[in-house]
Design a protein around this motif. Structure first.
Motif, PDB file in Angstrom:
ATOM      1  N   ILE A 103      10.579 140.628   1.959  1.00 46.85           N
ATOM      2  CA  ILE A 103      10.830 140.702   0.866  1.00 46.85           C
ATOM      3  C   ILE A 103      10.591 139.559  -0.004  1.00 46.85           C
ATOM      4  CG2 ILE A 103      12.603 141.414  -0.973  1.00 46.85           C
ATOM      5  CD1 ILE A 103      14.253 143.014   1.387  1.00 46.85           C
ATOM      6  N   ASP A 104      10.076 139.528  -1.095  1.00 47.22           N
ATOM      7  CA  ASP A 104       9.835 138.276  -2.074  1.00 47.22           C
ATOM      8  C   ASP A 104      11.080 138.016  -2.744  1.00 47.22           C
ATOM      9  OD1 ASP A 104       9.307 136.223  -3.874  1.00 47.22           O
ATOM     10  OD2 ASP A 104       7.510 137.520  -4.701  1.00 47.22           O
ATOM     11  N   THR A 105      11.935 137.057  -2.491  1.00 48.07           N
ATOM     12  CA  THR A 105      13.307 136.917  -2.913  1.00 48.07           C
ATOM     13  C   THR A 105      13.208 135.709  -3.915  1.00 48.07           C
ATOM     14  OG1 THR A 105      13.932 135.521  -0.938  1.00 48.07           O
ATOM     15  CG2 THR A 105      14.440 137.948  -0.967  1.00 48.07           C
ATOM     16  N   ARG A 106      11.893 135.244  -4.481  1.00 45.86           N
ATOM     17  CA  ARG A 106      11.996 133.952  -5.211  1.00 45.86           C
ATOM     18  C   ARG A 106      12.871 134.105  -6.467  1.00 45.86           C
ATOM     19  NH1 ARG A 106       5.739 133.683  -6.738  1.00 45.86           N
ATOM     20  NH2 ARG A 106       5.483 135.686  -5.367  1.00 45.86           N
TER      21      ARG A 106
ATOM     22  N   LEU B 266      13.604 147.334  -4.254  1.00 44.04           N
ATOM     23  CA  LEU B 266      13.040 146.244  -3.786  1.00 44.04           C
ATOM     24  C   LEU B 266      11.873 145.654  -4.804  1.00 44.04           C
ATOM     25  CD1 LEU B 266      12.526 146.994  -0.087  1.00 44.04           C
ATOM     26  CD2 LEU B 266      14.246 145.375  -1.030  1.00 44.04           C
TER      27      LEU B 266
ATOM     28  N   GLU C 253      12.172 141.975  -6.572  1.00 43.52           N
ATOM     29  CA  GLU C 253      10.738 141.258  -6.601  1.00 43.52           C
ATOM     30  C   GLU C 253      10.537 140.835  -7.701  1.00 43.52           C
ATOM     31  OE1 GLU C 253       8.125 143.304  -3.805  1.00 43.52           O
ATOM     32  OE2 GLU C 253       8.980 142.140  -2.242  1.00 43.52           O
TER      33      GLU C 253
END
Length: 140
Positions: free
Chosen positions: A65-68, A97, A101
Motif C-alpha cells: 500500500i502506498d501510504t505517502r 485502499l 492511496e
C-alpha cells in the motif's frame, strides 16, 4: 546443571509444531509440547506473539500500500485491519485502499463502514474509521 541440555533434550523428544494439535493425552498443544488446555499462555507470551504478528502486518502494509499521504495513526488503521482480517482480507478492500492511496481519508472511512467487516465488528470499525478521517489515535 545446564538447563540448555534439558531444553535441547525436550525439543528432541517433543518436536516442534507451529500449529495447535492434540497430544496423546488429548490436550490442546502447541510449539514444543506446550499444554494449552492446562497451562495456556501468559500475558507476556501473548504480548510477544502480538508484537511478532504486528511486525508482519506492518510489513504487509509497507509492501502493498502506498501510504505517502498517511500519518502514523492512519497507517495504524491499516495495520490494525491487517491484524484483524489477515493480509488478504485487508487487500480485498480495494476501494478503501484506492482512497487511502489518493489521500481521500473520508472516502476510505466510508468504504470501511460500508462493509460486512463493519457489521461484524461495529465498535472497532467506527473507531478505526474515525481515526482514518481525523488522523488522530483514538484511545479508550
Amino acid at each position: 546443571m545446564s538447563i540448555q541440555n534439558t531444553v535441547e533434550q525436550i525439543k528432541k523428544h517433543e518436536g516442534f509444531r507451529s500449529h495447535p494439535y492434540y497430544c496423546t493425552a488429548k490436550k490442546f498443544t502447541l510449539g514444543y509440547g506446550r499444554n494449552l488446555d492446562d497451562v495456556g499462555i501468559s500475558e507476556q507470551e501473548a504480548e510477544i506473539l502480538l508484537q511478532n504478528d504486528l511486525n508482519e502486518c506492518r510489513a504487509v502494509v509497507k509492501r502493498n500500500i502506498d501510504t505517502r499521504h498517511c500519518n502514523d495513526a492512519q497507517v495504524g488503521v491499516l495495520i490494525n485491519m491487517a491484524y484483524n482480517l489477515g493480509a488478504s482480507g485487508l487487500m480485498a478492500f480495494k476501494k478503501m485502499l484506492a482512497c487511502v492511496e489518493a489521500g481521500d481519508f473520508s472516502g476510505a472511512a466510508n468504504e470501511m463502514l460500508d462493509s460486512r467487516w463493519a457489521q461484524q465488528v461495529p465498535n472497532r470499525a467506527e473507531e478505526l474509521a474515525k481515526q482514518m478521517v481525523l488522523g488522530e489515535w483514538q484511545k479508550a
